[in-house]
Enzyme design. Structure first.
Site, PDB file in Angstrom:
ATOM      1  N   HIS A   1       0.842  -1.202   0.000  1.00 59.08           N
ATOM      2  CA  HIS A   1       0.000   0.000   0.000  1.00 59.08           C
ATOM      3  C   HIS A   1       0.881   1.259   0.000  1.00 59.08           C
ATOM      4  CE1 HIS A   1      -3.833   2.094   1.157  1.00 59.08           C
ATOM      5  NE2 HIS A   1      -2.973   2.961   1.670  1.00 59.08           N
ATOM      6  N   GLU A   2       1.829   1.309   0.920  1.00 59.78           N
ATOM      7  CA  GLU A   2       2.651   2.515   1.056  1.00 59.78           C
ATOM      8  C   GLU A   2       3.639   2.651  -0.105  1.00 59.78           C
ATOM      9  OE1 GLU A   2       1.724   4.721   2.995  1.00 59.78           O
ATOM     10  OE2 GLU A   2       0.366   3.521   4.229  1.00 59.78           O
TER      11      GLU A   2
ATOM     12  N   HIS B   1       1.785   4.444  -2.783  1.00 56.29           N
ATOM     13  CA  HIS B   1       1.802   5.897  -2.555  1.00 56.29           C
ATOM     14  C   HIS B   1       3.162   6.490  -2.937  1.00 56.29           C
ATOM     15  CE1 HIS B   1      -2.015   6.696  -0.594  1.00 56.29           C
ATOM     16  NE2 HIS B   1      -1.816   5.818   0.368  1.00 56.29           N
TER      17      HIS B   1
ATOM     18  N   GLU C   1      -4.739   7.553  -3.220  1.00 59.87           N
ATOM     19  CA  GLU C   1      -5.217   6.302  -2.635  1.00 59.87           C
ATOM     20  C   GLU C   1      -5.431   5.243  -3.720  1.00 59.87           C
ATOM     21  OE1 GLU C   1      -5.116   6.160   0.549  1.00 59.87           O
ATOM     22  OE2 GLU C   1      -6.168   4.317   1.062  1.00 59.87           O
TER      23      GLU C   1
END
Lengths: 496, 496
Positions: free
Chosen positions: A257-258, A261, A287
């Site tokens: 997820h990170e 980003h 997101e």
């Protein structure tokens, strides 16, 4: 461009603003990752001073004049638009109101914490009323907005409207409720057992991060209580995650997820460096990048076809008896539940639809704060079929409203929606995308996202990116299709 | 103190300056400890902007007026004096000259590196001449100084004069040369063998740091290429070290050295926070604190009487056959040598005496840059009895002159001198100091240093601290006594 070109003068101004924001970003990263606890008070003060100096520069009327002059002289219109939006927004909201909001948030923090601990909404209600009143005053600074919530949403999703989000969310929940209902009756897979050492989790996280797109000259991976990603400046992306030795999935999916980003900001066109437009264009697009790598990639069979043997090698005994199918079921467990941050890929957006509806109703005044818990509990039952036992597991679970942060929640679900739209577009554009992923080759997807989303930074809006890549506006159908297809197969549902 | 009290107005000004310096310190720590390499360019720019904003505040004429008004209103005269010194010094040296110096240093870096690699002083000579010329212009900004070198020394040792340093260094080298000559003929102890894992070295470093004075809420220990210590703000001290698995001593003594620096600033009176006077008063006093913990404590029998069993436990086989006497000989090996940063406790100051003499001579013009290598080599032979084989092992070894940094070197030897003066004073004031250290109890020494040195921050000068603690001025005799006694015993020399 000569030295007295207004474009050069603008760039010089923006560079100073960007330098101060750079310092703020480092202070923030350090506070969450490195700073000894006793340094908190001094850090708060120093961070506040640097932010104030940046705010002074952003609101300086001369910046407004320079934007006009540089625009006339041919400066990148995407940069002009993004910076002018920041400038005008910062000038519209009076400094005293900003200070009142900060003070109210600081006052509300301990009250919310206490209320959550004791599951006592009545304790928190006065602080929430105060926060709501302050946000109404922010909204009133933008009298041209069609709906007061538009002014709040606009901070996080520039140029998106409440009406558009409402319409899209209505379609989304109508599309997903049958799937959620069908899955709700199905048995859950066995949980993964065993112990997953932190060192091995970190090794795998680093290998995945490097494969997705970072070189070790340009990023670092650390641990923090709340994982986050932060580009400090060009060539310097910081990703954090957390590791649970009893559960390898939370850490790995958090890393994915990170990394999503981080990759977004890492791939912004270097020509935008120093303009303050070299970050993400909206929280929804941001997101979408984290969700795409976490969900569409990181919860797929293709991804684990490549990485699962490596995971088995690193974790040894713990995964020895777990085959790929069983592992994939564990990665994709679906269960309607009470807590947003623990929700799965299918039910997550329902938690957001709920919050969005309630925020809009409270801001409009059609829902009183005192009636909020009852409204929450009723709608949770409708959307997810769960009964809320107490406010700690309901309306008090998130920190956002204690800050008075309204308009932020929708971006989480917008991210899911957009990730599915981009995933469909990427799949159509990239020959054998799934094959590449199953060979551990992230390059085609990384390149496509870089070209179509990342490099533009803040010079294109969410809507512009979506129209250029998918030919249309924000649309929940790809997410409904993606989830229905994937989880229909995983849960053996009969296509309707 | 009311809001329109000039003391309050001064404190508010200083707080903003301190906040900007706080940001600078974090940017600097991050760059050396955490930042990915590709972030260098953006960090240089951001750090420069923050420093420029701090410099603008420091040179603001209104700060000067506020200092006068606050002084009249009864503000702490130590704070007034320290800040006024910064303010006036910053105003005296024109910004263009500061910029020229920075540019010359940046230009000289790669030239010096190349010259050192090829041991070719002639290549570096023009850059050194340029640096020297610029420093003469800095000195000329202070026409009231008795000697031009005074103006350079004053940046690092406020209110100390060239004449005082020259006199003290003359006495020091006269006192130490017989000891160095006597030791030079003695056989060296066996070096320590074995492997010392980084994890065990880190564990021991942390335990020692905690015992000396830090709690884990207030410090952290990291690794960097060049170990350093940095108080970011109250309650936030960062110490770095480095570990060599073939040699446990370099890392442990480096940790002790940096912990000494860190403890100094950690114990400054919290009432000075935010005034910019809550750091070390001079580099000489700062270095005295690092040397005291590294040498007088960390190379003593008493210290290792407590810590050596723990080291043996942590390092296992590597130290199993080494008794405390043999270990202490390894800790205290003395050998006249070519390279300053590798020098031992006895010979170190001679490297500094040499550099001080040459710097003063060059600045005065009594030594031409072209004659520097010959002067260096001749004096090394006199002071340490070593022959310099080439300029890479001689005049080109240190980075300082490539920055044009003159006046800095003396502070290293001043640190050694002052550490011995304070050590004698502490020994006289603390009952059974050696006994406490041999029990692993650093509290009495920490408290004495805190009360007599640390808490004052920059509100007392070097001279004031020395007179208050020892009853007299800077004096090399305690260092000569300490080294002669300690190494006389270790090397079995007959007392003269």
């Amino acid at each position: 461009m000569s030295a007295d070109d207004p474009r050069a003068a603008l760039r010089e101004r923006l560079r100073e603003l960007d330098d101060l924001q750079h310092a703020s970003r480092v202070l923030g990263w350090d506070q969450q990752v490195a700073m000894p606890a006793a340094g908190t008070a001094a850090r708060g003060r120093a961070g506040g001073t640097v932010e104030r100096l940046a705010h002074e520069r952003l609101t300086d009327p001369e910046l407004g004049s320079l934007l006009d002059a540089a625009e006339a002289a041919g400066e990148d219109p995407g940069v002009i638009r993004a910076v002018r939006r920041d400038h005008e927004r910062a000038r519209r909201v009076p400094g005293e109101l900003v200070a009142e909001i900060a003070q109210a948030a600081a006052d509300a923090q301990p009250v919310w914490q206490k209320a959550r601990e004791t599951s006592d909404f009545a304790l928190f209600a006065p602080a929430l009323k105060r926060n709501l009143e302050l946000r109404r005053r922010v909204a009133a600074c933008f009298p041209e907005a069609a709906h007061p919530y538009d002014a709040l949403l606009d901070q996080f999703e520039p140029e998106m409207t409440t009406a558009e989000v409402r319409s899209v969310f209505d379609r989304l929940q109508a599309g997903l409720r049958p799937l959620i209902a069908a899955i709700a009756g199905k048995p859950l897979p066995d949980p993964l057992g065993g112990v997953y050492p932190v060192d091995a989790q970190r090794t795998l996280s680093l290998e995945i991060g490097r494969t997705i797109g970072f070189d070790d000259e340009s990023w670092r991976l650390d641990v923090s209580t709340h994982p986050f990603s932060q580009k400090v400046g060009p060539g310097d992306v910081r990703v954090t995650t957390r590791y649970d030795e009893a559960d390898p999935l939370s850490g790995l999916l958090s890393t994915l997820h990170e990394v999503g980003h981080g990759l977004y900001e890492f791939q912004v066109d270097p020509a935008l460096a120093g303009t303050t437009a070299d970050t993400g264009t909206s929280l929804g697009i941001h997101e979408s990048q984290s969700r795409l790598w976490e969900n569409q990639v990181g919860r797929s069979r293709a991804f684990w076809a490549h990485w699962y043997p490596r995971a088995q090698e690193l974790f040894g005994d713990a995964l020895a008896g777990v085959d790929l199918d069983a592992f994939l079921r564990a990665v994709n467990v679906v269960r309607p539940s009470l807590i947003r941050v623990e929700a799965d890929e299918v039910t997550y957006a329902m938690h957001i639809v709920l919050r969005f509806e309630l925020e809009v109703a409270m801001l409009e005044g059609s829902l009183e704060v005192d009636d909020l818990p009852a409204a929450w509990n009723a709608r949770m039952s409708e959307l997810l079929g769960v009964d809320v036992p107490d406010d700690a597991h309901g309306v008090l679970q998130d920190i956002h409203w204690s800050f008075g942060e309204l308009g932020y929640f929708p971006t989480y679900a917008l991210g899911s929606i957009i990730s599915a739209q981009l995933w469909e577009a990427a799949g159509a554009a990239i020959p054998d995308l799934e094959g590449a992923i199953s060979r551990g080759d992230a390059a085609p997807l990384r390149a496509w996202l870089g070209e179509n989303v990342h490099r533009h930074g803040r010079t294109r809006t969410t809507d512009e990116i979506l129209r250029a890549t998918t030919g249309g506006p924000l649309d929940p159908d790809p997410l409904v299709r993606y989830l229905t297809t994937k989880f229909g197969a995983l849960y053996g549902l009969v296509p309707s």
